[in-house]
Design an enzyme around this catalytic site. Structure first.
Site, PDB file in Angstrom:
ATOM      1  N   ASN A  20     -17.053  18.986   7.311  1.00 37.89           N
ATOM      2  CA  ASN A  20     -18.401  19.138   6.759  1.00 37.89           C
ATOM      3  C   ASN A  20     -19.260  17.984   7.270  1.00 37.89           C
ATOM      4  OD1 ASN A  20     -20.612  18.681   4.995  1.00 37.89           O
ATOM      5  ND2 ASN A  20     -19.711  20.099   3.527  1.00 37.89           N
ATOM      6  N   HIS A  23     -23.289  14.849   5.848  1.00 34.23           N
ATOM      7  CA  HIS A  23     -23.728  13.459   5.648  1.00 34.23           C
ATOM      8  C   HIS A  23     -24.080  12.730   6.939  1.00 34.23           C
ATOM      9  CE1 HIS A  23     -23.491  14.091   1.508  1.00 34.23           C
ATOM     10  NE2 HIS A  23     -22.219  14.408   1.551  1.00 34.23           N
ATOM     11  N   HIS A  56     -23.866  22.603   4.714  1.00 34.92           N
ATOM     12  CA  HIS A  56     -24.470  23.136   3.487  1.00 34.92           C
ATOM     13  C   HIS A  56     -25.986  23.006   3.594  1.00 34.92           C
ATOM     14  CE1 HIS A  56     -24.560  22.851  -1.243  1.00 34.92           C
ATOM     15  NE2 HIS A  56     -25.329  23.810  -0.776  1.00 34.92           N
ATOM     16  N   ARG A  58     -28.977  23.111   1.776  1.00 32.59           N
ATOM     17  CA  ARG A  58     -29.412  23.095   0.372  1.00 32.59           C
ATOM     18  C   ARG A  58     -30.853  23.550   0.243  1.00 32.59           C
ATOM     19  NH1 ARG A  58     -27.287  20.382  -3.955  1.00 32.59           N
ATOM     20  NH2 ARG A  58     -25.140  19.718  -3.678  1.00 32.59           N
ATOM     21  N   ARG A  62     -31.974  18.397   1.626  1.00 29.29           N
ATOM     22  CA  ARG A  62     -31.810  16.943   1.574  1.00 29.29           C
ATOM     23  C   ARG A  62     -30.992  16.395   2.741  1.00 29.29           C
ATOM     24  NH1 ARG A  62     -27.874  16.320  -3.643  1.00 29.29           N
ATOM     25  NH2 ARG A  62     -29.463  17.657  -4.561  1.00 29.29           N
ATOM     26  N   GLU A  83     -22.499  26.963   4.240  1.00 28.86           N
ATOM     27  CA  GLU A  83     -22.363  26.798   2.787  1.00 28.86           C
ATOM     28  C   GLU A  83     -23.743  26.952   2.159  1.00 28.86           C
ATOM     29  OE1 GLU A  83     -20.023  23.260   1.904  1.00 28.86           O
ATOM     30  OE2 GLU A  83     -21.020  23.249  -0.055  1.00 28.86           O
ATOM     31  N   THR A 113     -23.825  16.036  -5.566  1.00 26.25           N
ATOM     32  CA  THR A 113     -23.001  16.880  -4.705  1.00 26.25           C
ATOM     33  C   THR A 113     -22.624  18.111  -5.525  1.00 26.25           C
ATOM     34  OG1 THR A 113     -20.969  16.970  -3.377  1.00 26.25           O
ATOM     35  CG2 THR A 113     -20.892  15.610  -5.356  1.00 26.25           C
ATOM     36  N   THR A 114     -21.890  19.043  -4.928  1.00 25.14           N
ATOM     37  CA  THR A 114     -21.539  20.267  -5.649  1.00 25.14           C
ATOM     38  C   THR A 114     -20.517  19.917  -6.734  1.00 25.14           C
ATOM     39  OG1 THR A 114     -21.839  21.359  -3.529  1.00 25.14           O
ATOM     40  CG2 THR A 114     -20.885  22.674  -5.295  1.00 25.14           C
ATOM     41  N   GLU A 164     -12.455  29.166  -2.060  1.00 27.60           N
ATOM     42  CA  GLU A 164     -12.208  27.748  -1.799  1.00 27.60           C
ATOM     43  C   GLU A 164     -12.060  27.086  -3.157  1.00 27.60           C
ATOM     44  OE1 GLU A 164     -14.586  25.753   1.153  1.00 27.60           O
ATOM     45  OE2 GLU A 164     -14.299  23.811   0.172  1.00 27.60           O
ATOM     46  N   HIS A 207     -13.263  19.162  -1.458  1.00 30.21           N
ATOM     47  CA  HIS A 207     -14.126  18.286  -2.247  1.00 30.21           C
ATOM     48  C   HIS A 207     -13.366  17.016  -2.643  1.00 30.21           C
ATOM     49  CE1 HIS A 207     -18.080  17.831  -4.131  1.00 30.21           C
ATOM     50  NE2 HIS A 207     -17.436  16.905  -4.813  1.00 30.21           N
TER      51      HIS A 207
HETATM   52  N1  PXP Z   1     -16.272  22.337   0.278  1.00 32.18           N
HETATM   53  C1  PXP Z   1     -17.387  22.624  -0.409  1.00 32.18           C
HETATM   54  C2  PXP Z   1     -17.617  24.039  -0.814  1.00 32.18           C
HETATM   55  C3  PXP Z   1     -18.328  21.617  -0.728  1.00 32.18           C
HETATM   56  O1  PXP Z   1     -19.420  21.914  -1.430  1.00 32.18           O
HETATM   57  C4  PXP Z   1     -18.086  20.305  -0.263  1.00 32.18           C
HETATM   58  C5  PXP Z   1     -19.074  19.220  -0.551  1.00 32.18           C
HETATM   59  O2  PXP Z   1     -20.296  19.503  -0.041  1.00 32.18           O
HETATM   60  C6  PXP Z   1     -16.938  20.073   0.486  1.00 32.18           C
HETATM   61  C7  PXP Z   1     -16.029  21.095   0.712  1.00 32.18           C
HETATM   62  C8  PXP Z   1     -16.640  18.735   1.078  1.00 32.18           C
HETATM   63  O3  PXP Z   1     -16.535  17.770   0.085  1.00 32.18           O
HETATM   64  P1  PXP Z   1     -16.480  16.252   0.495  1.00 32.18           P
HETATM   65  O4  PXP Z   1     -17.778  15.941   1.168  1.00 32.18           O
HETATM   66  O5  PXP Z   1     -16.315  15.551  -0.809  1.00 32.18           O
HETATM   67  O6  PXP Z   1     -15.323  16.079   1.417  1.00 32.18           O
END
Ligand code: PXP
Length: 261
Positions: A20, A23, A56, A58, A62, A83, A113-114, A164, A207
């Site tokens: 992902n 960031h 993702h 959003r 952001r 996402e 965050t989610t 997931e 996550h």
């Molecule tokens: N999977 C999903 C569906 C998420 O929403 C996130 C966080 O945006 C992640 C995985 C990745 O989480 P992390 O950034 O904490 O590794």
């Protein structure tokens, strides 16, 4: 952790790593310019052995922006996992970007965050036609859910082919380093993965996964994909992004052959 030891993959599919890259865009947006470019990061993680890219988009944009999604689709060869919240705006973008996969998540503007899984049970009637539309566009649909049987049964009945499992509570337990809490959260994830696989869903998780907590999760034989972002981008500051991805993949592979749990 309770239960019988897992010494190898038991014939299940290999475990993929979806990176992902949100960031990278968070850092870019801190200055409002174009650097660091999430597409460049995606190309780098692809060369380091990642199996997919997750981003993702959003509602508040952001981190990832619309043009990032189009560029990711055009410029990377790995499968793109889009996402998103289940909104009409996102659905329209999916029809244009045409990602390989979509992962539906709950979205709250005030969250960092989610924070939890999607309430698929509560929103079932709304989600069924939404999932159908995504499938019709050609996307493989995944629902991000807590490790809860009721939510998994509801996810299956939407027509989605993947769930997931939200590993955030396990991450929090690991931070608190309370063994009983870690074991409880871990067992919920393991049981959820087993149940989801049994009802015919492909099972992913993500996550809050890090070098320190990933191996017990990666050892769960029903899991086919982990999506990891924040830790890898943070660790990139110290060891570089490609090396962080390589190390994560090594840890994951080792947990499937090394008999960790
Ligand atoms: N999977 C999903 C569906 C998420 O929403 C996130 C966080 O945006 C992640 C995985 C990745 O989480 P992390 O950034 O904490 O590794």
């Amino acid at each position: 952790m309770s239960g019988s030891p897992i010494s190898k993959n038991d014939g299940h599919a290999p475990l993929r790593l979806g990176v992902n890259i949100d960031h990278i865009a968070t850092i870019r947006n801190a200055r409002g310019g174009v650097h660091p470019d999430p597409v460049r990061a995606a190309l780098l993680v692809a060369s380091a052995g990642a199996d997919g890219i997750t981003a993702h988009l959003r509602e508040d944009r952001r981190h990832i922006r619309d043009d990032d999604m189009y560029r990711l689709k055009q410029e990377i060869d790995l499968p793109l996992n889009f996402e998103m919240a289940a909104t009409a705006e996102m659905l329209k973008l999916v029809t244009q970007v045409k990602p390989k996969a979509c992962c539906l998540v709950p979205e709250n503007r005030n969250e960092r965050t989610t924070e939890g899984g999607l309430d698929v049970h509560g929103q079932h009637n709304f989600l069924v036609p939404f999932v159908r539309e995504l499938i019709d566009v050609g996307a493989r649909v995944s629902l991000f859910v807590d490790p809860d049987k009721k939510q998994i049964e509801a996810a299956k009945s939407t027509g989605a082919s993947v769930i997931e499992i939200h590993t955030g509570a396990y991450y929090e337990a690991c931070l608190a380093t309370t063994p009983a809490r870690i074991e409880k959260e871990y067992d919920l994830i393991r049981e959820a993965a087993r149940f989801a696989h049994e009802v015919g869903l492909e099972v992913h998780a993500g996550h809050g996964l890090t070098f320190h907590n990933v191996q017990p999760i990666a050892a769960i034989p029903q899991l086919q994909e982990l999506n990891i972002g924040h830790f890898l981008v943070g660790e990139a500051v110290f060891m570089g992004l490609a090396e962080a991805v390589r190390e994560m993949k090594n840890l994951m592979a080792d947990s499937r052959t090394g008999g960790h749990y």
